[in-house]
Design an enzyme around this catalytic site. Sequence first.
Site, mmCIF file in Angstrom:
data_model
loop_
_atom_site.group_PDB
_atom_site.id
_atom_site.type_symbol
_atom_site.label_atom_id
_atom_site.label_comp_id
_atom_site.label_asym_id
_atom_site.label_seq_id
_atom_site.Cartn_x
_atom_site.Cartn_y
_atom_site.Cartn_z
ATOM 1 N N LYS A 186 0.862 -1.191 0.000
ATOM 2 C CA LYS A 186 0.000 0.000 0.000
ATOM 3 C C LYS A 186 0.889 1.228 0.000
ATOM 4 O O LYS A 186 2.018 1.191 0.476
ATOM 5 C CB LYS A 186 -0.866 0.026 1.265
ATOM 6 C CG LYS A 186 -2.110 0.871 1.158
ATOM 7 C CD LYS A 186 -3.153 0.165 0.319
ATOM 8 C CE LYS A 186 -4.522 0.724 0.420
ATOM 9 N NZ LYS A 186 -5.519 -0.290 0.040
HETATM 10 N N1 GLU Z 1 -7.243 -0.240 -3.566
HETATM 11 C C1 GLU Z 1 -7.915 -1.477 -3.775
HETATM 12 C C2 GLU Z 1 -7.951 -2.302 -2.506
HETATM 13 O O1 GLU Z 1 -7.788 -1.781 -1.421
HETATM 14 C C3 GLU Z 1 -7.352 -2.230 -4.977
HETATM 15 C C4 GLU Z 1 -5.924 -2.618 -4.863
HETATM 16 C C5 GLU Z 1 -5.365 -3.225 -6.154
HETATM 17 O O2 GLU Z 1 -6.105 -3.399 -7.081
HETATM 18 O O3 GLU Z 1 -4.160 -3.491 -6.157
HETATM 19 O O4 GLU Z 1 -8.201 -3.464 -2.535
#
Ligand code: GLU
Length: 434
Positions: free
Chosen positions: A117
Amino acid sequence: MADLIEEGTGRRRSDNELLDTALRDFYSAADYMHLDEKLVSILSFAERRIDVSVPVEMDDGSVQVFKGYRVQHSTALGPSKGGIRYAMDVTGAECEGLAMLMTWKCSLGGIPYGGGKGGIKCDSTKLSKKERERMTRTYGARIAPIVGRWSDVPAPDMYTGGQEMVWIMDTICKMLGHFEPAILTGKPIGYWGAIGRTEATGRGAATCGLELMKARGLDPSKITATVQGFGNVGSYTAQILQQAGVKIVAISDTTGTYYNPNGINIDKAFEYMNTNPAQRGGKLRGFEKENCEKIPGDEIIGLDADFFFPCALQGVLNKDSAPKLKAKYVVEGANSPTTPEAEEYLTDNGVILVPDFLANSGGVIGSYFEWAQNLQGWSWTEEEYNTRLVDLIKNNFCKVWNYAEENKVTMRRSAYVNAIKRVADVVDMRGLYL
Ligand code: GLU
């Protein structure tokens, strides 16, 4: 960030609520499954975290330096995967907690990724498009050394979308001197994105809701639901549920809750959002004109409905709001919408909760499909994409539901056990070296 080690247990705590909750949930599941203490220690830390400064020349000629982060919690199963968010509460610790949740989400999702993240602490709504572009490109260049199709694959998250992904991809491709579409996902359909990705998170959350109805023997056409948040997740969740026959009695966004006990026409809400979006800042403001009552935003929790889909912010179901909830089923479209205290209260009161990293896994599963297509240089049809997505989500839901039923535990506990087991087995197999 204070990294606290709890006396007696030697376990990690954090003064960041989100990371602390992620750690507590993990430890509690690890204890339940008697996970080897060595693996517990390894998995309670992120493998890598970088903090970057992001200097931006503002439109008035001044310079503002923003704080940015990228965390890779685990790369045991494959490249770390997870979004990039722009928000004022972004910190390194929060990104660590969210990256850990991504590890469990990808593991449970049955896709070949670890968890990551990132984000920038900023209020992006106060930045002009040019300022956002300069900020995003500089951030992209600063995290570029750890990003890659086989190392770390970012995606959009809160307040970022296809445009931000294109800026980052374009910057990194120019630095590399060659084209690399698979270094991130959530790209626009016209530029190496995947048809279906925009609706994927909502489709996943709606599918979880419908599977829960099936498991409980409920007929969707007799079910009412409220959906909090009308963005990328909530809007499609509401639309897909309505298509399946569920009556959506309220939707909400930062402008308020829009309520009609006889049902809200979600297609109309989409139409409303798409007419003069600039004038209303892309919000539902004024939607009460379309045959519904407007009430304050957080009152959606206390409305009469069978299902509640929190699809916006973290921590909305907390010790103050949880006792007001009327719904008997909660499907967490957002990340961490329920605090541990609220979950305990709700569980004691017979509420069944589908946890975030199952309920909103449609987004990252959809990202996996996009990445796989990019690596192949081949695109799927929308039908292929949606069928594969729904099949995977149904399968994962059943895995979690069956284990929870057999072992008389909550769905969150079941999801954790299933997710941790897959990662822990691979960490154990691969060994400790590096
Ligand atoms: N931001 C989204 C999540 O929290 C998608 C993450 C992604 O597709 O890598 O799952």
